[in-house]
Design a protein around this motif. Structure first.
Motif, short mmCIF file in Angstrom:
data_model
loop_
_atom_site.label_atom_id
_atom_site.label_comp_id
_atom_site.label_asym_id
_atom_site.label_seq_id
_atom_site.Cartn_x
_atom_site.Cartn_y
_atom_site.Cartn_z
N THR A 120 0.85 -1.19 0.00
CA THR A 120 0.00 0.00 0.00
C THR A 120 0.88 1.23 0.00
O THR A 120 1.65 1.45 0.94
N LEU A 126 -1.21 1.38 -5.32
CA LEU A 126 -1.07 0.00 -4.84
C LEU A 126 -0.05 -0.68 -5.75
O LEU A 126 -0.21 -0.66 -6.97
N CYS A 146 -5.56 5.02 -0.13
CA CYS A 146 -5.93 3.65 0.22
C CYS A 146 -5.50 3.34 1.65
O CYS A 146 -4.36 3.61 2.03
N SER A 149 -6.43 -3.24 2.15
CA SER A 149 -6.75 -4.10 1.01
C SER A 149 -6.87 -5.54 1.46
O SER A 149 -6.31 -5.92 2.48
N ILE A 158 -8.74 -8.21 -5.81
CA ILE A 158 -8.31 -7.43 -4.64
C ILE A 158 -9.41 -6.42 -4.32
O ILE A 158 -9.91 -5.74 -5.22
N TYR A 159 -9.79 -6.34 -3.05
CA TYR A 159 -10.70 -5.30 -2.58
C TYR A 159 -9.84 -4.24 -1.89
O TYR A 159 -9.13 -4.56 -0.93
N SER A 160 -9.89 -3.00 -2.37
CA SER A 160 -9.13 -1.91 -1.75
C SER A 160 -10.08 -0.87 -1.19
O SER A 160 -10.99 -0.41 -1.88
N TYR A 161 -9.85 -0.51 0.05
CA TYR A 161 -10.74 0.38 0.79
C TYR A 161 -10.06 1.74 0.90
O TYR A 161 -8.93 1.83 1.37
N SER A 162 -10.75 2.80 0.45
CA SER A 162 -10.12 4.12 0.48
C SER A 162 -10.50 4.88 1.74
O SER A 162 -11.50 4.58 2.39
N CYS A 177 -9.78 -2.17 -12.84
CA CYS A 177 -10.81 -2.01 -11.81
C CYS A 177 -12.13 -2.55 -12.36
O CYS A 177 -12.65 -2.05 -13.35
#
Length: 263
Positions: A120, A126, A146, A149, A158-162, A177
């Motif tokens: 990260t 990423l 980010c 993840s 991949i799930y990425s959380y902002s 994406c």
């Protein structure tokens, strides 16, 4: 049971406690710049196997590789990271990954199939690395910053959380994406987990609310409704993790003592 690290208590904050994927071993690592391995025995003393010391390198996060042969460790204020090869007994510094321009490398995730390491970066970047060579494969970017993840169990997404409360879903093979959705009511994203059976995604935010979603709904809707909103934490949710059978979700906050709930 006696404390796992009875034979060597750390002199600084512990940041990682992790069981080895196949052996009866537990690892601790932390701000006292050390990684320690202990044999886990039932009710008797847990003998220390070894400790390694990383000079001027307070550890931010340490993690066993999927095959259990390596430990990856990042620091609190470094752009490099270390690989401890347990088979060879050697400590390998990875001073600079070509193509990764980051002042600090702290948070990372390892794919369940053992192929990838996801770093990260700052400003939403990423960096996907090959676990084998530790070289850069590709860089992806989310809108905003980010914060967390998670790989899906089959390592395909991949799930990425902002920080802004949006979740981006990436295809690992194409690095495109696939979809993004808003985490309901999230002021600031903090942590994310995908269940081992790929049925659920859990998102924890700064308000302490943890939203549980069905993964198939996350892939289709921009504003999915949570299956459940878990409101038990009163401080920021900093850790969410599912047990291997997807029957229990642990939610925790490091901002206050004893803030661990099992759902």
């Amino acid at each position: 049971c006696l404390p796992a690290n009875q034979e060597r208590f750390a002199s600084g904050k512990l940041v990682t406690v992790q069981f080895h994927p196949s052996a009866q071993v537990v690892m601790t690592a932390g701000h006292d710049r050390s990684v320690s391995l202990f044999q886990v025995k039932n009710f008797s003393l847990n003998p220390k196997i070894q400790s390694i010391y990383l000079e001027s390198f307070p550890i931010y996060k340490a993690h066993f590789s999927v095959d259990g042969e390596q430990v990856i460790a990042t620091g609190t204020h470094h752009s490099m990271f270390f690989v401890y090869d347990m088979m060879a007994g050697s400590i390998i510094p990875i001073p600079k990954v070509r193509g990764v321009e980051e002042k600090f490398l702290r948070n990372f995730e390892l794919s369940p199939d053992g192929s990838f390491m996801l770093l990260t970066g700052t400003s939403g970047y990423l960096h996907l690395l090959s676990m084998k060579t530790k070289e850069l494969i590709s860089t992806m970017k989310v809108n905003g910053r980010c914060t967390a993840s998670a790989f899906t169990p089959d390592s395909s997404k991949i799930y990425s959380y902002s920080k802004e409360g949006e979740v981006f879903i990436w295809d690992v093979r194409s690095r495109k994406c696939l979809h993004k959705f808003e985490d309901e009511g999230s002021l600031e994203g903090k942590c994310i987990a995908v269940s081992k059976n790929n049925q659920y995604v859990a998102c924890g935010s700064s308000s302490g609310v943890v939203n549980l979603y069905a993964t198939d709904v996350c892939l289709e809707e921009n504003r999915p409704k949570p299956v459940k909103a878990i409101m038990n934490l009163v401080t920021s949710a900093t850790c969410v993790t599912f047990n291997p059978t997807t029957e229990i979700l642990a939610v925790a906050s490091r901002d206050t003592d004893e803030a661990v709930k099992l759902v």
